[in-house]
Every structure is written in C-alpha cells, then in structure tokens.
Design an enzyme around this catalytic site. Sequence first.
Site, PDB file in Angstrom:
ATOM      1  N   HIS A   1       0.840  -1.203   0.000  1.00  7.84           N
ATOM      2  CA  HIS A   1       0.000   0.000   0.000  1.00  7.84           C
ATOM      3  C   HIS A   1       0.875   1.253   0.000  1.00  7.84           C
ATOM      4  O   HIS A   1       0.656   2.181  -0.793  1.00  7.84           O
ATOM      5  CB  HIS A   1      -0.911  -0.030   1.234  1.00  7.84           C
ATOM      6  CG  HIS A   1      -1.767   1.180   1.419  1.00  7.84           C
ATOM      7  ND1 HIS A   1      -3.140   1.130   1.326  1.00  7.84           N
ATOM      8  CD2 HIS A   1      -1.463   2.471   1.698  1.00  7.84           C
ATOM      9  CE1 HIS A   1      -3.630   2.350   1.542  1.00  7.84           C
ATOM     10  NE2 HIS A   1      -2.623   3.182   1.774  1.00  7.84           N
ATOM     11  N   GLU A   2       1.861   1.284   0.893  1.00  5.04           N
ATOM     12  CA  GLU A   2       2.727   2.463   0.994  1.00  5.04           C
ATOM     13  C   GLU A   2       3.672   2.575  -0.197  1.00  5.04           C
ATOM     14  O   GLU A   2       3.933   3.678  -0.689  1.00  5.04           O
ATOM     15  CB  GLU A   2       3.496   2.450   2.319  1.00  5.04           C
ATOM     16  CG  GLU A   2       2.618   2.437   3.563  1.00  5.04           C
ATOM     17  CD  GLU A   2       1.547   3.521   3.603  1.00  5.04           C
ATOM     18  OE1 GLU A   2       1.735   4.592   3.007  1.00  5.04           O
ATOM     19  OE2 GLU A   2       0.497   3.296   4.237  1.00  5.04           O
TER      20      GLU A   2
ATOM     21  N   HIS B   1       1.948   4.252  -2.992  1.00  2.00           N
ATOM     22  CA  HIS B   1       1.940   5.719  -2.885  1.00  2.00           C
ATOM     23  C   HIS B   1       3.225   6.315  -3.456  1.00  2.00           C
ATOM     24  O   HIS B   1       3.185   7.306  -4.195  1.00  2.00           O
ATOM     25  CB  HIS B   1       1.784   6.154  -1.423  1.00  2.00           C
ATOM     26  CG  HIS B   1       0.387   6.046  -0.904  1.00  2.00           C
ATOM     27  ND1 HIS B   1      -0.688   6.729  -1.453  1.00  2.00           N
ATOM     28  CD2 HIS B   1      -0.116   5.331   0.132  1.00  2.00           C
ATOM     29  CE1 HIS B   1      -1.783   6.438  -0.774  1.00  2.00           C
ATOM     30  NE2 HIS B   1      -1.467   5.586   0.187  1.00  2.00           N
TER      31      HIS B   1
END
Length: 168
Positions: free
Chosen positions: A76-77, A80
């Site tokens: 998820h990170e 980003h």
Amino acid sequence: MKKIEFELHYQAQKALHACIDKANRYFQHQFPMPLLSYQLRGKAAGKAYLQLNQIRLNPILFKENKTAFLEEVIPHEVAHLLTYQLYGRVKPHGAEWQSIMQGVFLLPANTTHQFAVASVQGKTFQYRCQCREFPLTIRRHNKVLRNEASYTCQKCRQTLIFTGIQLS
C-alpha cells in the site's frame, strides 16, 4: 531502527524489495529503493513520505499484525511512492494509486486498515457538560490545561469540564 526485532525488519525489507522488483518489471523502469523506518505512532499503520522516498511503519501495529503488514501495508505504501514518482501529485487513493495496487500488486485498493488499535490508542480523559460525557485525547486535554483551548458541547452549548477521571 526503533523498537523492532531484526527478524521482523528483515521480513519487511524482503517485502519492500519484492514490491519494488514487481514494479520494476511491470513498468520496465528502475525505481529507487525506499528507506524503511519504524517511527510512526498513533493509529496509522504506515505512511509514505513521497519526496523523501521513505516509508514509516507503526512498530506496535506491525508486531501485532505481521502478515497483514508484509502482504498489504507495505505494498500500500510502496504504491503511494510509485504513484508520486510516475504521476506527480495526484489524489492519494485516486485512480493512479488504485491501478498500481490492482495492476502491479494484484491487491484490493483498500484505503484503511481494520487492525485492533487498543494498544496504540493513547490516553483519554473524561469531560462532561450538562447533557453527557466526552472522552478527550491527551492532546486536547493538555490544551485545556494550558488554557490554549476549550471545547463546547454541540447539543447544549456548555463548555466541557474535566471530571478528574483518566479513561485510558
């Protein structure tokens, strides 16, 4: 490294490298390896610092949710960071980020975690008005103590008063 066992850090680094390798193959591009840190507090599981190319993980939640961190939070990170490097400043969980989550990592584009947060909740203090009681965070409680803020009930419009009770 802050408050994290070597084995857990090793597993996180391995997951991070796997994500970057997948992205490198998918986009046929060499992305720089992000820095991994464990200096995140509160209820957030992870946070991507776009311009620093850094991911900060919550060490307490990581210890309590190892598998989910390795399989979901780290990708998820990373998504980003990749979104920022490929598209610049766009919506944090917008179409570009979603396409990386689903296309590169083959994961659902979930924007929030469902981890139990009792262990990272922080202190709360009981305040009251005429009609009910409210839990205030330590940050708000300290602002009241320093006369930097006061809080008002939306219903009865009375200023909240500290009861002297610490809830957690």
